[in-house]
Design an enzyme around this catalytic site. Structure first.
Site, PDB file in Angstrom:
ATOM      1  N   GLU A 153       0.817  -1.112  -0.130  1.00 40.16           N
ATOM      2  CA  GLU A 153      -0.075   0.086  -0.102  1.00 40.16           C
ATOM      3  C   GLU A 153       0.860   1.429  -0.036  1.00 40.16           C
ATOM      4  O   GLU A 153       0.184   2.410  -0.302  1.00 40.16           O
ATOM      5  CB  GLU A 153      -0.997   0.195   1.232  1.00 40.16           C
ATOM      6  N   ASP A 212     -11.760  -6.350  -3.186  1.00 41.95           N
ATOM      7  CA  ASP A 212     -12.575  -7.665  -3.007  1.00 41.95           C
ATOM      8  C   ASP A 212     -13.899  -7.094  -2.740  1.00 41.95           C
ATOM      9  O   ASP A 212     -14.007  -6.032  -1.824  1.00 41.95           O
ATOM     10  CB  ASP A 212     -12.085  -8.369  -2.259  1.00 41.95           C
TER      11      ASP A 212
HETATM   12  O1  OS5 Z   1      -4.356  -4.820   5.956  1.00 46.21           O
HETATM   13  C1  OS5 Z   1      -5.503  -5.772   5.683  1.00 46.21           C
HETATM   14  C2  OS5 Z   1      -6.884  -5.028   5.643  1.00 46.21           C
HETATM   15  N1  OS5 Z   1      -6.705  -4.672   4.414  1.00 46.21           N
HETATM   16  C3  OS5 Z   1      -8.286  -4.062   3.675  1.00 46.21           C
HETATM   17  C4  OS5 Z   1      -9.155  -5.210   3.184  1.00 46.21           C
HETATM   18  C5  OS5 Z   1      -9.994  -5.926   4.092  1.00 46.21           C
HETATM   19  N2  OS5 Z   1     -10.039  -6.164   5.299  1.00 46.21           N
HETATM   20  C6  OS5 Z   1     -11.135  -6.927   5.667  1.00 46.21           C
HETATM   21  N3  OS5 Z   1     -11.795  -7.805   5.147  1.00 46.21           N
HETATM   22  C7  OS5 Z   1     -11.624  -7.713   3.796  1.00 46.21           C
HETATM   23  N4  OS5 Z   1     -12.210  -8.538   2.978  1.00 46.21           N
HETATM   24  C8  OS5 Z   1     -10.708  -6.579   3.072  1.00 46.21           C
HETATM   25  N5  OS5 Z   1     -10.304  -6.422   1.824  1.00 46.21           N
HETATM   26  C9  OS5 Z   1      -9.346  -5.661   1.887  1.00 46.21           C
HETATM   27  C10 OS5 Z   1      -6.345  -5.733   3.650  1.00 46.21           C
HETATM   28  C11 OS5 Z   1      -5.447  -6.464   4.640  1.00 46.21           C
HETATM   29  C12 OS5 Z   1      -6.163  -7.813   4.694  1.00 46.21           C
HETATM   30  S1  OS5 Z   1      -5.051  -9.225   5.581  1.00 46.21           S
HETATM   31  C13 OS5 Z   1      -4.251  -9.696   4.240  1.00 46.21           C
HETATM   32  C14 OS5 Z   1      -3.116 -10.608   4.608  1.00 46.21           C
HETATM   33  C15 OS5 Z   1      -2.473 -11.293   3.583  1.00 46.21           C
HETATM   34  C16 OS5 Z   1      -1.188 -11.899   3.852  1.00 46.21           C
HETATM   35  N6  OS5 Z   1      -0.976 -12.846   4.871  1.00 46.21           N
HETATM   36  N7  OS5 Z   1       0.235 -13.301   4.838  1.00 46.21           N
HETATM   37  N8  OS5 Z   1       0.753 -12.464   3.770  1.00 46.21           N
HETATM   38  C17 OS5 Z   1      -0.212 -11.669   3.238  1.00 46.21           C
HETATM   39  C18 OS5 Z   1       2.226 -12.695   3.414  1.00 46.21           C
HETATM   40  C19 OS5 Z   1       3.109 -11.687   4.232  1.00 46.21           C
HETATM   41  C20 OS5 Z   1       4.389 -12.289   4.491  1.00 46.21           C
HETATM   42  C21 OS5 Z   1       5.367 -11.393   5.176  1.00 46.21           C
HETATM   43  C22 OS5 Z   1       5.036 -10.010   5.502  1.00 46.21           C
HETATM   44  C23 OS5 Z   1       3.420  -9.719   5.192  1.00 46.21           C
HETATM   45  C24 OS5 Z   1       2.913 -10.704   4.416  1.00 46.21           C
END
Ligand code: OS5
Length: 230
Positions: A12, A196
């Site tokens: 972001e 999404d």
């Molecule tokens: O920051 C979180 C909230 N964001 C907005 C969002 C959201 N929130 C709630 N429900 C939804 N349907 C949403 N759509 C957009 C986005 C973000 C969501 S949590 C995503 C986690 C994805 C992830 N997990 N592990 N990794 C990525 C890999 C990783 C590895 C190392 C360091 C960081 C990430």
């Protein structure tokens, strides 16, 4: 002016860092803060990591240690309103915490005694954003954003959030950042591009659209930065 720009995930803020030119880095309280001069402003830029706690830490440091006078959040969100399609931009008129539940004591969902159910974002920054949207020729939605420590990927949960808070989009950091800014008396603005629709296919769509939607939000925020103080 000293302006804080934050996101939750590296993706972001990457498009912002790519656009500002050279910057310095400073590590503090589990975050990397990027500082630079951009269009006559001093910027401090960081991603917090996901969720309300990490985002509150980052926002607090940006205000207390870096002396930010205004805070802009840029990122992605799950869409609730049927009007919002993937890639669309929404600015928060107000934010709430959809996962706060002390209803056993007679309080409404989302309410914490001595707090407010909804936290309004800064009206001047919202009007600036509306002008920027017209000049950029992009549609900018305005509505309630609901925040909670949950990645929502269920039609049932999404409907509950819509009905309970009249929310148009949801995410995991906006209301905690808003709460920090409200308590410090600092104007703030939360912009999100839809990645999404927070239902069954949310995780696949999120993976597919995180980068492109984050870039849309970042581009808009930088246009705002150029005009702050005009
Ligand atoms: O920051 C979180 C909230 N964001 C907005 C969002 C959201 N929130 C709630 N429900 C939804 N349907 C949403 N759509 C957009 C986005 C973000 C969501 S949590 C995503 C986690 C994805 C992830 N997990 N592990 N990794 C990525 C890999 C990783 C590895 C190392 C360091 C960081 C990430």
């Amino acid at each position: 002016m000293k302006i804080a720009i934050m996101g939750a995930m590296r993706e972001e803020i990457d498009p912002i860092l790519e656009s500002v030119g050279t910057y310095q880095t400073l590590e503090h309280a589990g975050n990397v803060f990027y500082t630079c001069t951009y269009k006559n402003h001093e910027l401090v830029i960081a991603y917090s990591k996901i969720g309300k706690v990490f985002s509150a830490i980052t926002a607090s440091v940006m205000l207390e240690r870096f002396g930010a006078e205004v805070l802009l959040f840029s990122g992605v969100a799950g869409g609730i309103s049927k009007e919002l399609k993937i890639g669309d931009l929404i600015m928060a008129s107000a934010l709430c915490q959809h996962d706060v539940d002390i209803v056993a004591f007679g309080h409404p969902y989302g309410f914490i005694p001595e707090g407010t159910l909804m936290i309004e974002s800064d009206a001047n920054l919202r009007s600036l954003a509306s002008e920027v949207a017209i000049d950029m020729g992009v549609d900018l939605y305005e509505g309630i954003i609901a925040t909670g420590d949950q990645f929502v990927a269920s039609g049932e949960r999404k409907s509950w959030i819509q009905q309970t808070f009249n929310a148009d989009a949801l995410e995991m950091e906006g209301a905690s950042v808003a709460c920090v800014c409200q308590n410090f008396g600092i104007p703030f603005f939360v912009l999100r591009a839809i990645s999404d629709t927070a239902d069954g296919g949310a995780s696949d769509d999120f993976d597919a659209f995180l980068k492109t939607s984050a870039a849309e939000s970042a581009k808009f925020i930088l246009e705002m930065v150029k005009r702050i103080g005009d």
